[in-house]
Write a protein that holds these residues in place. Structure first.
Motif, PDB file in Angstrom:
ATOM      1  N   PRO A  46       0.790  -1.238   0.000  1.00 14.99           N
ATOM      2  CA  PRO A  46       0.000   0.000   0.000  1.00 14.99           C
ATOM      3  C   PRO A  46       0.821   1.285   0.000  1.00 14.99           C
ATOM      4  CG  PRO A  46      -0.982  -1.587   1.500  1.00 14.99           C
ATOM      5  CD  PRO A  46       0.324  -2.174   1.050  1.00 14.99           C
ATOM      6  N   THR A  47       1.977   1.315   0.686  1.00 12.82           N
ATOM      7  CA  THR A  47       2.754   2.550   0.735  1.00 12.82           C
ATOM      8  C   THR A  47       3.196   3.004  -0.648  1.00 12.82           C
ATOM      9  OG1 THR A  47       4.689   1.176   1.266  1.00 12.82           O
ATOM     10  CG2 THR A  47       3.596   2.276   3.097  1.00 12.82           C
ATOM     11  N   VAL A  48       3.478   2.044  -1.541  1.00 15.75           N
ATOM     12  CA  VAL A  48       3.857   2.389  -2.914  1.00 15.75           C
ATOM     13  C   VAL A  48       2.698   3.048  -3.634  1.00 15.75           C
ATOM     14  CG1 VAL A  48       4.486   1.427  -5.157  1.00 15.75           C
ATOM     15  CG2 VAL A  48       5.611   0.599  -3.094  1.00 15.75           C
ATOM     16  N   TRP A  49       1.508   2.496  -3.445  1.00 19.07           N
ATOM     17  CA  TRP A  49       0.345   3.027  -4.156  1.00 19.07           C
ATOM     18  C   TRP A  49      -0.088   4.374  -3.607  1.00 19.07           C
ATOM     19  CZ3 TRP A  49       1.257   0.598  -8.035  1.00 19.07           C
ATOM     20  CH2 TRP A  49       1.445  -0.782  -8.075  1.00 19.07           C
ATOM     21  N   LEU A  50       0.118   4.612  -2.313  1.00 17.26           N
ATOM     22  CA  LEU A  50      -0.193   5.929  -1.770  1.00 17.26           C
ATOM     23  C   LEU A  50       0.628   7.010  -2.472  1.00 17.26           C
ATOM     24  CD1 LEU A  50      -0.364   5.132   2.061  1.00 17.26           C
ATOM     25  CD2 LEU A  50      -2.274   5.870   0.614  1.00 17.26           C
ATOM     26  N   ALA A  51       1.913   6.726  -2.686  1.00 11.89           N
ATOM     27  CA  ALA A  51       2.772   7.694  -3.362  1.00 11.89           C
ATOM     28  C   ALA A  51       2.388   7.852  -4.831  1.00 11.89           C
ATOM     29  CB  ALA A  51       4.231   7.256  -3.246  1.00 11.89           C
ATOM     30  N   LEU A  52       2.074   6.739  -5.482  1.00  8.08           N
ATOM     31  CA  LEU A  52       1.706   6.804  -6.898  1.00  8.08           C
ATOM     32  C   LEU A  52       0.393   7.560  -7.093  1.00  8.08           C
ATOM     33  CD1 LEU A  52       2.141   4.170  -9.589  1.00  8.08           C
ATOM     34  CD2 LEU A  52      -0.174   5.023  -9.222  1.00  8.08           C
ATOM     35  N   ILE A  53      -0.574   7.301  -6.235  1.00  6.36           N
ATOM     36  CA  ILE A  53      -1.864   7.994  -6.320  1.00  6.36           C
ATOM     37  C   ILE A  53      -1.673   9.499  -6.135  1.00  6.36           C
ATOM     38  CG2 ILE A  53      -4.053   8.349  -5.103  1.00  6.36           C
ATOM     39  CD1 ILE A  53      -4.086   5.285  -4.618  1.00  6.36           C
ATOM     40  N   ALA A  54      -0.854   9.870  -5.157  1.00  4.59           N
ATOM     41  CA  ALA A  54      -0.604  11.293  -4.914  1.00  4.59           C
ATOM     42  C   ALA A  54       0.027  11.950  -6.138  1.00  4.59           C
ATOM     43  CB  ALA A  54       0.302  11.456  -3.696  1.00  4.59           C
ATOM     44  N   HIS A  55       0.935  11.238  -6.809  1.00  2.00           N
ATOM     45  CA  HIS A  55       1.585  11.799  -8.004  1.00  2.00           C
ATOM     46  C   HIS A  55       0.584  11.966  -9.147  1.00  2.00           C
ATOM     47  CE1 HIS A  55       4.451  12.395 -11.239  1.00  2.00           C
ATOM     48  NE2 HIS A  55       3.865  11.416 -11.901  1.00  2.00           N
ATOM     49  N   VAL A  56      -0.235  10.961  -9.372  1.00  2.00           N
ATOM     50  CA  VAL A  56      -1.214  11.032 -10.461  1.00  2.00           C
ATOM     51  C   VAL A  56      -2.185  12.174 -10.229  1.00  2.00           C
ATOM     52  CG1 VAL A  56      -3.144   9.819 -11.566  1.00  2.00           C
ATOM     53  CG2 VAL A  56      -1.014   8.596 -11.085  1.00  2.00           C
ATOM     54  N   GLU A  57      -2.621  12.334  -8.983  1.00  2.00           N
ATOM     55  CA  GLU A  57      -3.565  13.411  -8.685  1.00  2.00           C
ATOM     56  C   GLU A  57      -2.909  14.788  -8.820  1.00  2.00           C
ATOM     57  OE1 GLU A  57      -5.049  12.443  -4.820  1.00  2.00           O
ATOM     58  OE2 GLU A  57      -6.668  11.184  -5.615  1.00  2.00           O
ATOM     59  N   ALA A  58      -1.649  14.888  -8.404  1.00  2.00           N
ATOM     60  CA  ALA A  58      -0.951  16.176  -8.460  1.00  2.00           C
ATOM     61  C   ALA A  58      -0.641  16.596  -9.888  1.00  2.00           C
ATOM     62  CB  ALA A  58       0.341  16.106  -7.649  1.00  2.00           C
ATOM     63  N   THR A  59      -0.452  15.624 -10.777  1.00  2.00           N
ATOM     64  CA  THR A  59      -0.071  15.929 -12.160  1.00  2.00           C
ATOM     65  C   THR A  59      -1.224  15.779 -13.138  1.00  2.00           C
ATOM     66  OG1 THR A  59       0.639  13.631 -12.517  1.00  2.00           O
ATOM     67  CG2 THR A  59       2.298  15.207 -11.737  1.00  2.00           C
ATOM     68  N   ASP A  60      -2.399  15.415 -12.593  1.00  2.00           N
ATOM     69  CA  ASP A  60      -3.566  15.166 -13.447  1.00  2.00           C
ATOM     70  C   ASP A  60      -3.222  14.131 -14.521  1.00  2.00           C
ATOM     71  OD1 ASP A  60      -6.222  15.483 -14.149  1.00  2.00           O
ATOM     72  OD2 ASP A  60      -5.794  17.046 -15.621  1.00  2.00           O
ATOM     73  N   GLY A  61      -2.462  13.104 -14.099  1.00  2.00           N
ATOM     74  CA  GLY A  61      -2.015  12.078 -15.038  1.00  2.00           C
ATOM     75  C   GLY A  61      -2.955  10.900 -15.115  1.00  2.00           C
ATOM     76  N   ASP A  62      -2.481   9.830 -15.740  1.00  2.00           N
ATOM     77  CA  ASP A  62      -3.272   8.608 -15.851  1.00  2.00           C
ATOM     78  C   ASP A  62      -2.315   7.421 -15.821  1.00  2.00           C
ATOM     79  OD1 ASP A  62      -2.617   7.542 -18.673  1.00  2.00           O
ATOM     80  OD2 ASP A  62      -3.153   9.632 -19.070  1.00  2.00           O
ATOM     81  N   LEU A  63      -2.890   6.230 -15.766  1.00  2.00           N
ATOM     82  CA  LEU A  63      -2.093   5.006 -15.697  1.00  2.00           C
ATOM     83  C   LEU A  63      -2.225   4.182 -16.969  1.00  2.00           C
ATOM     84  CD1 LEU A  63      -2.811   4.100 -11.976  1.00  2.00           C
ATOM     85  CD2 LEU A  63      -0.753   5.123 -12.927  1.00  2.00           C
ATOM     86  N   ALA A  64      -2.648   4.831 -18.023  1.00  2.00           N
ATOM     87  CA  ALA A  64      -2.653   4.258 -19.379  1.00  2.00           C
ATOM     88  C   ALA A  64      -3.290   2.884 -19.434  1.00  2.00           C
ATOM     89  CB  ALA A  64      -1.230   4.243 -19.939  1.00  2.00           C
ATOM     90  N   SER A  65      -2.494   1.843 -19.717  1.00  2.00           N
ATOM     91  CA  SER A  65      -3.021   0.500 -19.986  1.00  2.00           C
ATOM     92  C   SER A  65      -3.262  -0.332 -18.745  1.00  2.00           C
ATOM     93  CB  SER A  65      -2.046  -0.257 -20.903  1.00  2.00           C
ATOM     94  OG  SER A  65      -1.808   0.446 -22.098  1.00  2.00           O
TER      95      SER A  65
END
Length: 533
Positions: free
Chosen positions: A267-286
């Motif tokens: 979970p700690t990895v996903w918390l950081a990834l989620i925060a990055h996606v939200e901060a950059t308005d990004g996506d996780l593609a495929s």
């Protein structure tokens, strides 16, 4: 009686031979810490593994000897696994995040003879060389330009090595527990146990691995065999993508560039990834399948992925179980459940695959019913469950019927779904009743402004123990205790509400990313609650 089937031992090298023969051109992509990217395929992994097996024999390694790795995820690390196993050695993955004393103990206890390591860990290796008494040779996977290393070692070989055959119950891999209390303990995986679990992981109800899958294991290869993914993906013939850099920006870019469809991590990895996606308005593609294990995933995290059309498999296991024990595969009546019921299910740790049996018992050892209510000590048995720790003269750690006590407290539901409520040593016992620290923590993380939370038991003169909640705020958040308590009141029983909330800058974690409750219990052992006055 006439008739019968062929004797075909379940040996790990049959996995690699299958991948090279049937899916030889499927890629393995590696991003190293210095930004270098390498590409190979399953045929290349087989070729290089044969070379390494021959090289190890040339170095004097014998069947049963331990060969250690101190490395992140990359294809050379995969070659080290298969090459060592292929010549009859035992591959020992060492967790570089452990303390020096633990690292020294593990390698000496395992009696490792060779160490392969990443250049990023060279300072650590130099520091510990005097303390590693059995390691004879140190080989760098990715040496500086002009220096000899892994590629030089295997380039001296022809690549026509024939795998050593043997019994399917011979040992193949050694993984040590993280050792939050006492010395780490070694778990010795066998060929048979590893192959059986890898075959199970490919099923649709678990990791959904097929030849079309593009798998990025965020879980490190030094942690419980990367949950078996380098073996299971080879069986399926999928593409593998590795990264030695867990920076969320790097990970997201890599996922998009390589069209990653499957991933797994704590979970700690996903918390950081989620925060990055939200901060950059990004996506996780495929990306379409995420497996979360190592610790219970907050409901808000599962919702976040589902809102983006990504299937979440909430998994549970442990090093002693190779490591898979359960996985949150959809139930037979999945389409009949509303969204809330599906989320309730996904927040549990899932169903038991063939190859594992679970039960819960009370403190007296009586087996508890599968009624979705009775909470007790979780026990497991099966062909990939530990029988005895490595070189442990105390003998088997299972009872007369083969049951292994996992140390977790859980509920088993009538539909076969398992729900972890706590670690036996982390449960909070208040007024004779149990409070789940896991449920409190996950409910708190669902509150806007909360980045991470930990619940620990604190002594109370009337109730014996009461929960103290430690909270890390998200950057810039001004949330206070009253708002968190109001949020929790909608998600947990009133008597579960923490007596106090303390805001902290950070929380300690184990080497595998779990909350280090032992350190927190020690730190707050003498904490005096205002309600105890």
């Amino acid at each position: 009686m006439l008739g019968g089937m062929q004797d075909w031992p379940l040996r790990i090298m049959r996995i690699l031979d299958h991948a090279a023969r049937e899916h030889g051109t499927r890629e393995l992509v590696s991003l190293y810490a210095d930004g270098t990217v390498t590409r190979t395929d399953w045929a290349g992994i087989q070729r290089d593994s044969r070379k390494l097996a021959a090289a190890l024999e040339r170095l004097g390694v014998r069947p049963g000897d331990r060969v250690a790795t101190l490395a992140m995820n990359h294809s050379r690390h995969v070659v080290a696994w298969y090459g060592t196993i292929g010549m009859g050695g035992i591959i020992h993955t060492i967790n570089p995040r452990l303390f020096d004393d633990q690292l020294a103990y593990i390698a000496n206890h395992a009696e490792d003879r060779i160490l392969f390591y990443d250049r990023a860990f060279a300072p650590l290796v130099e520091r510990l060389k005097p303390r590693w008494t059995t390691i004879e040779k140190f080989i760098c996977f990715d040496p500086a330009p002009g220096e000899p290393g892994f590629e030089n070692l295997i380039d001296e070989e022809a690549g026509d090595y024939q795998w050593r055959e043997g019994d399917e119950r011979e040992p193949a891999m050694l993984c040590y527990t993280s050792g939050t209390t006492g010395d780490p303990k070694g778990v010795l995986y066998e060929h048979r146990s590893t192959v059986l679990q890898a075959m199970t992981l490919t099923s649709g109800d678990l990791f959904e691995l097929t030849a079309r899958a593009v798998v990025l294991p965020v879980v490190p290869m030094f942690h419980a065999a990367a949950w078996g993914l380098p073996f299971a993906t080879a069986i399926a013939g999928g593409k593998m993508v590795f990264s030695a850099d867990y920076n969320p920006s790097v990970m997201c870019d890599l996922m998009r560039a390589e069209k990653v469809s499957h991933t797994a991590g704590v979970p700690t990895v996903w918390l950081a990834l989620i925060a990055h996606v939200e901060a950059t308005d990004g996506d996780l593609a495929s990306l379409r399948v995420v497996h979360i294990g190592g610790a219970a995933a907050p409901r808000s995290m599962i919702e976040w992925f589902r809102d983006r059309g990504i299937r979440v498999g909430h998994a549970w296991g442990m090093t002693e179980m190779s490591p898979l024990g359960t996985c949150g595969a959809p139930l037979g009546n999945w389409d009949e459940l509303d969204d809330g019921a599906q989320l309730d299910y996904l927040c549990r740790q899932g169903r038991v695959p063939f190859g594992v049996e679970l039960r819960t018992v009370d403190d007296a050892g009586a087996v508890l019913p599968r009624d979705g209510k009775a909470s007790g000590r979780l026990q497991a048995r099966g062909p990939w469950v530990l029988r005895q720790y490595f070189q442990d003269e105390r003998g088997p750690v299972i009872d007369a019927e083969g049951w292994f006590d996992t140390g977790d407290v859980a509920i088993l539901h009538a539909d076969g779904v398992m729900q972890i409520t706590d670690r036996s040593k982390d449960v909070i016992k208040s007024g004779g009743e149990w409070i789940s620290s896991i449920e409190l923590e996950n409910a708190a993380v669902g509150c806007p402004g909360v980045a991470e939370a930990a619940a620990v038991a604190v002594a109370h003169p009337k109730w014996d123990e009461r929960p103290l909640l430690l909270v890390v705020r998200k950057p810039g958040a001004q949330i206070g205790a009253e708002e968190i308590l109001a949020h929790l009141a909608d998600h947990v029983a009133k008597w579960w509400l923490p007596d106090e909330i303390v805001f902290v800058d950070s929380l300690p974690h184990t080497a595998t990313g779990k909350l280090l409750k032992t350190a927190l219990r020690e730190q707050y052992r003498d904490y005096r609650l205002r309600t105890a006055a």
